[in-house]
Scaffold this active site. Structure first.
Site, PDB file in Angstrom:
ATOM      1  N   HIS A  51      34.387  -1.090  62.501  1.00 45.74           N
ATOM      2  CA  HIS A  51      35.060  -1.480  61.250  1.00 45.74           C
ATOM      3  C   HIS A  51      35.496  -0.217  60.527  1.00 45.74           C
ATOM      4  CE1 HIS A  51      35.847  -3.429  57.391  1.00 45.74           C
ATOM      5  NE2 HIS A  51      35.884  -4.554  58.092  1.00 45.74           N
ATOM      6  N   ASP A  60      34.289 -10.705  63.077  1.00 46.50           N
ATOM      7  CA  ASP A  60      34.936 -11.446  64.172  1.00 46.50           C
ATOM      8  C   ASP A  60      34.049 -11.631  65.394  1.00 46.50           C
ATOM      9  OD1 ASP A  60      37.857  -9.757  63.139  1.00 46.50           O
ATOM     10  OD2 ASP A  60      37.480 -11.901  62.978  1.00 46.50           O
TER      11      ASP A  60
HETATM   12  C1  SDX Z   1      38.775  -7.176  60.624  1.00 53.14           C
HETATM   13  O1  SDX Z   1      39.530  -3.906  57.071  1.00 53.14           O
HETATM   14  C2  SDX Z   1      38.954  -5.012  56.959  1.00 53.14           C
HETATM   15  O2  SDX Z   1      38.283  -5.313  56.001  1.00 53.14           O
HETATM   16  C3  SDX Z   1      39.201  -5.988  58.094  1.00 53.14           C
HETATM   17  C4  SDX Z   1      38.356  -7.240  58.124  1.00 53.14           C
HETATM   18  C5  SDX Z   1      38.699  -8.165  56.987  1.00 53.14           C
HETATM   19  O3  SDX Z   1      37.826  -8.966  56.595  1.00 53.14           O
HETATM   20  O4  SDX Z   1      39.854  -8.158  56.541  1.00 53.14           O
HETATM   21  O5  SDX Z   1      36.991  -6.907  58.051  1.00 53.14           O
HETATM   22  C6  SDX Z   1      38.597  -8.031  59.416  1.00 53.14           C
HETATM   23  O6  SDX Z   1      39.864  -6.806  60.951  1.00 53.14           O
HETATM   24  C7  SDX Z   1      37.538  -6.727  61.372  1.00 53.14           C
HETATM   25  C8  SDX Z   1      37.877  -5.769  62.562  1.00 53.14           C
HETATM   26  C9  SDX Z   1      38.284  -6.608  63.756  1.00 53.14           C
HETATM   27  N1  SDX Z   1      38.765  -5.755  64.846  1.00 53.14           N
HETATM   28  C10 SDX Z   1      38.054  -5.554  65.974  1.00 53.14           C
HETATM   29  O7  SDX Z   1      36.949  -6.042  66.184  1.00 53.14           O
HETATM   30  C11 SDX Z   1      38.785  -4.729  67.030  1.00 53.14           C
HETATM   31  C12 SDX Z   1      37.822  -3.714  67.642  1.00 53.14           C
HETATM   32  N2  SDX Z   1      37.513  -2.722  66.650  1.00 53.14           N
HETATM   33  C13 SDX Z   1      38.298  -1.466  66.682  1.00 53.14           C
HETATM   34  O8  SDX Z   1      39.600  -1.595  67.118  1.00 53.14           O
HETATM   35  C14 SDX Z   1      38.088  -0.620  65.425  1.00 53.14           C
HETATM   36  O9  SDX Z   1      36.747  -0.544  65.234  1.00 53.14           O
HETATM   37  C15 SDX Z   1      38.766  -1.030  64.128  1.00 53.14           C
HETATM   38  C16 SDX Z   1      40.229  -1.283  64.308  1.00 53.14           C
HETATM   39  C17 SDX Z   1      38.105  -2.237  63.555  1.00 53.14           C
HETATM   40  C18 SDX Z   1      38.552   0.123  63.145  1.00 53.14           C
HETATM   41  O10 SDX Z   1      39.301   1.195  63.624  1.00 53.14           O
HETATM   42  P1  SDX Z   1      39.293   2.627  62.882  1.00 53.14           P
HETATM   43  O11 SDX Z   1      38.619   2.538  61.572  1.00 53.14           O
HETATM   44  O12 SDX Z   1      40.696   3.153  62.927  1.00 53.14           O
HETATM   45  O13 SDX Z   1      38.356   3.487  63.765  1.00 53.14           O
HETATM   46  P2  SDX Z   1      38.799   4.324  65.054  1.00 53.14           P
HETATM   47  O14 SDX Z   1      39.663   3.463  65.952  1.00 53.14           O
HETATM   48  O15 SDX Z   1      39.332   5.637  64.598  1.00 53.14           O
HETATM   49  O16 SDX Z   1      37.384   4.506  65.789  1.00 53.14           O
HETATM   50  C19 SDX Z   1      36.555   5.631  65.571  1.00 53.14           C
HETATM   51  C20 SDX Z   1      35.906   5.903  66.934  1.00 53.14           C
HETATM   52  C21 SDX Z   1      36.944   6.177  68.046  1.00 53.14           C
HETATM   53  O17 SDX Z   1      36.311   6.969  69.020  1.00 53.14           O
HETATM   54  P3  SDX Z   1      36.477   8.610  68.984  1.00 53.14           P
HETATM   55  O18 SDX Z   1      37.994   8.867  68.899  1.00 53.14           O
HETATM   56  O19 SDX Z   1      35.745   9.029  67.710  1.00 53.14           O
HETATM   57  O20 SDX Z   1      35.864   9.076  70.263  1.00 53.14           O
HETATM   58  O21 SDX Z   1      35.166   4.734  67.360  1.00 53.14           O
HETATM   59  C22 SDX Z   1      35.763   4.220  68.555  1.00 53.14           C
HETATM   60  C23 SDX Z   1      37.174   4.785  68.643  1.00 53.14           C
HETATM   61  O22 SDX Z   1      37.618   4.864  70.016  1.00 53.14           O
HETATM   62  N3  SDX Z   1      35.791   2.751  68.434  1.00 53.14           N
HETATM   63  C24 SDX Z   1      35.552   1.899  69.425  1.00 53.14           C
HETATM   64  C25 SDX Z   1      35.629   0.616  68.852  1.00 53.14           C
HETATM   65  N4  SDX Z   1      35.927   0.728  67.545  1.00 53.14           N
HETATM   66  C26 SDX Z   1      36.031   2.049  67.304  1.00 53.14           C
HETATM   67  N5  SDX Z   1      35.275   2.100  70.746  1.00 53.14           N
HETATM   68  C27 SDX Z   1      35.084   0.971  71.479  1.00 53.14           C
HETATM   69  N6  SDX Z   1      35.133  -0.290  70.998  1.00 53.14           N
HETATM   70  C28 SDX Z   1      35.414  -0.506  69.679  1.00 53.14           C
HETATM   71  N7  SDX Z   1      35.455  -1.752  69.191  1.00 53.14           N
END
Ligand code: SDX
Length: 422
Positions: free
Chosen positions: A300, A357
């Protein structure tokens, strides 16, 4: 309060500091470019606030979520979705008389304009429900031309709020039934919001299921400046109509990284189930930088601790499945995945926890809602939040049209050359 000082080109400049009611701090950089020629860059707006808001407070480090100051745990346990919608919009819990009047007002929007029903029926059956939801929402503006006004009167704002809650409930059920080739079920305004929705969806009436649905909608009702809510605000800031703003919010929510994740989680769990139920491979793929696969429902932007909503939904999963007498292996797979991920350094070091989710789809599935409708369910829950945030935007005197800057990194000036000389 002291000022925020920066040093640039040998000058020390000071900027006002804004402190919120929960002691969050921001520096107001409205004059930065005029003073220094600098803008800020912040990909994905990780550190950039778009507004001050009094609607929802969350603390990602502590896993706190409150709507108008009330903890989400108390609202989920004691309130109802329509009461929470009232709270989000008007900033206070209604008296019983106010709540009953509001429930009647929402229920009074019990039929869709005929052209809207026809439009839903004309959409190809292969259309994703979120595409229909978005198209229909903006098409609704045709039925209420007087409500397209970007600065509605107080009476019009109240009308819009009740109208969108009432109509979107019916639109969601109409999309579901139409895509399945089933006849529409008329709304029954004498039923509660969730019981009426279930009846229109053709779901078996049950107090337990209605309560579970109500809790899910409460948990999705608002979440401060997330991607889709920010989209509603950006579109609303151009003085576009409420219908256009909400339709844009639905489109943003559809994204698999945002609300679309609830559908992706279910499909991911089904993939793992098909492959024999071993979560190990999914975890390894999620950690592999060369693989675009992400553990959907995990991570998140703000919560670097447990998403408080995920905790409530996980508990509700056990209760609802037991009440329904449903045994779902996907729930066991999800719990196993969570346990392994939370013990894995890759996830722990990045503070990746289950989000709203991760478990919600398990309940929707147990309630008989098809996977491709999960994100429309998210939109149904988020509707009061989007509407309340749009109203706050319209009522905030600092509101300006959203128009970010950029740093240009393309070609510098060059002369046009005739095709014959290229
Ligand atoms: C919602 O914002 C809100 O409030 C949203 C929400 C709402 O109520 O409106 O809460 C609803 O959208 C919840 C999120 C649902 N999405 C997912 O479940 C999709 C999977 N999650 C990721 O795509 C990610 O965690 C996000 C999109 C939710 C957040 O992305 P960020 O904040 O841009 O973080 P990032 O992608 O920069 O991640 C930081 C690190 C990275 O690794 P490094 O580059 O540091 O090595 O964490 C890793 C990412 O690769 N990472 C994951 C991951 N989420 C982050 N690696 C594997 N699986 C994941 N799910």
């Amino acid at each position: 309060m002291s000022k925020f000082k920066i040093e640039v080109d040998g000058k020390t400049l000071e900027y006002p500091i804004l402190v919120g009611s929960e002691n969050e701090k921001a520096v107001d950089i409205a004059k930065l470019r005029a003073d220094t020629g600098f803008i800020t860059i912040d990909h994905g707006f990780l550190n950039t606030g778009s507004c001050a808001s009094a609607i929802t407070f969350l603390d990602g480090e502590l896993g706190i979520l409150r709507y108008r100051g009330y903890p989400i745990e108390q609202l989920a346990e004691k309130s109802s979705f329509v009461e929470v919608a009232y709270l989000l919009n008007w900033g206070k819990l209604p008296t019983s008389a106010e709540l009953s009047a509001f429930e009647k007002k929402v229920a009074s929007f019990s039929t869709l304009p005929e052209y809207i029903t026809k439009m839903i029926q004309l959409m190809p059956k292969t259309t994703h429900p979120m595409a229909i939801a978005s198209a229909i929402t903006v098409a609704l503006s045709g039925h209420y031309p007087e409500l397209n006004n970007p600065n509605p009167t107080p009476a019009q704002k109240d009308e819009i709020f009740a109208l969108m809650l009432g109509q979107f409930k019916i639109i969601t059920a109409a999309i579901h039934r139409t895509l399945r080739g089933e006849a529409l079920v008329a709304s029954n305004p004498t039923l509660s919001y969730c019981e009426d929705f279930m009846s229109m969806m053709g779901m078996k009436a049950s107090k337990d299921v209605a309560k579970a649905l109500d809790v899910l909608l409460i948990l999705h009702a608002d979440h401060e400046q997330n991607c889709s809510t920010s989209t509603v605000r950006v579109v609303g800031s151009s003085n576009a109509s409420i219908f256009a703003s909400i339709s844009a919010g639905i489109d943003a929510l559809w994204g698999p990284l945002h609300g679309g994740a609830n559908q992706e989680v279910l499909e991911m769990l089904e993939e793992i189930q098909k492959a024999g139920g071993d979560a190990h491979k999914a975890l390894e793929r999620a950690k592999d930088k060369n693989d675009t696969f992400k553990l959907m429902g995990f991570g998140h932007r703000v919560y670097k601790n447990f998403d408080p909503r995920a905790k409530i939904i996980k508990k509700a999963c056990d209760t609802v499945l037991a009440q329904l007498g449903v045994k779902d292996q996907l729930l066991d797979i999800a719990k196993g995945l969570e346990e392994k991920a939370l013990a894995d350094d890759y996830f722990k070091s990045r503070n990746l926890y289950p989000n709203v989710d991760f478990y919600s789809g398990i309940i929707y599935r147990a309630l008989g809602i098809p996977t491709n409708m999960f994100t429309v369910m998210f939109a149904l829950g988020r509707m009061p939040g989007w509407l309340a945030q749009w109203k706050e935007l319209r009522e905030t005197k600092e509101t300006k049209i959203a128009r970010p800057r950029q740093v240009y990194n393309g070609e510098t000036v060059r002369e046009y050359v005739d095709a014959s000389k290229r």
